[in-house]
Scaffold this motif. Structure first.
Motif: not given
Length: 141
Positions: A29-36, A89-94, A124-135
């Motif tokens: 689950e991604r919240q902006t650029s944070d990952l759970l 990981i571009t910001n924080n991850a849990v 990793a493949k999914w994250l590369k195909a779905h980059p986060d939307q920097t806010q």
């Protein structure tokens, strides 16, 4: 080993892999650029180990008690996933993991780390195909 995608949106994805008569799931689950990231499965999914990773790559792990005198050991599963996703990981991850297979066999134990690794590769493949939307973040002055 075949990883199945169970569900996917722009902010979430769920994968599963089954080997030696049990299934391991990875849920993001991604919240902006944070990952759970949850790595769970077996007969009794639960939360036993938590690892936090900040945007500098620094990781901190807490293993919760499992039974008297023992702590959960799922850090080995988290480490397998982190091998592939840490550079993304571009910001924080849990990362939270908990998996229990009743009466686990040696073959099932041996399968766990490759299963977690394959789930990490899929993520990793999914994250590369779905980059986060920097806010843009602003703070009070």
């Amino acid at each position: 080993m075949h990883v199945k995608t169970l569900a996917s949106t722009e902010q979430t994805v769920q994968f599963a892999v089954t080997e030696t008569d049990y299934t391991m799931h990875l849920k993001l689950e991604r919240q902006t650029s944070d990952l759970l990231i949850q790595i769970i499965g077996g007969d009794v999914p639960h939360y036993g180990v938590i690892t936090t990773v900040d945007k500098t790559g620094k990781a901190l792990t807490t293993a919760l008690p499992s039974r008297p005198g023992h702590v959960h050991q799922e850090k080995v599963l988290i480490d397998q996933v982190l091998k592939t996703v840490k550079p993304l990981i571009t910001n924080n991850a849990v990362l939270v993991s908990g998996m229990h297979v009743n009466e686990i066999t040696p073959a099932q134990m041996r399968a766990a780390m490759p299963m977690a690794h394959e789930l990490g590769v899929a993520l990793a493949k999914w994250l590369k195909a779905h980059p986060d939307q920097t806010q843009v973040v602003t703070y009070a002055k």
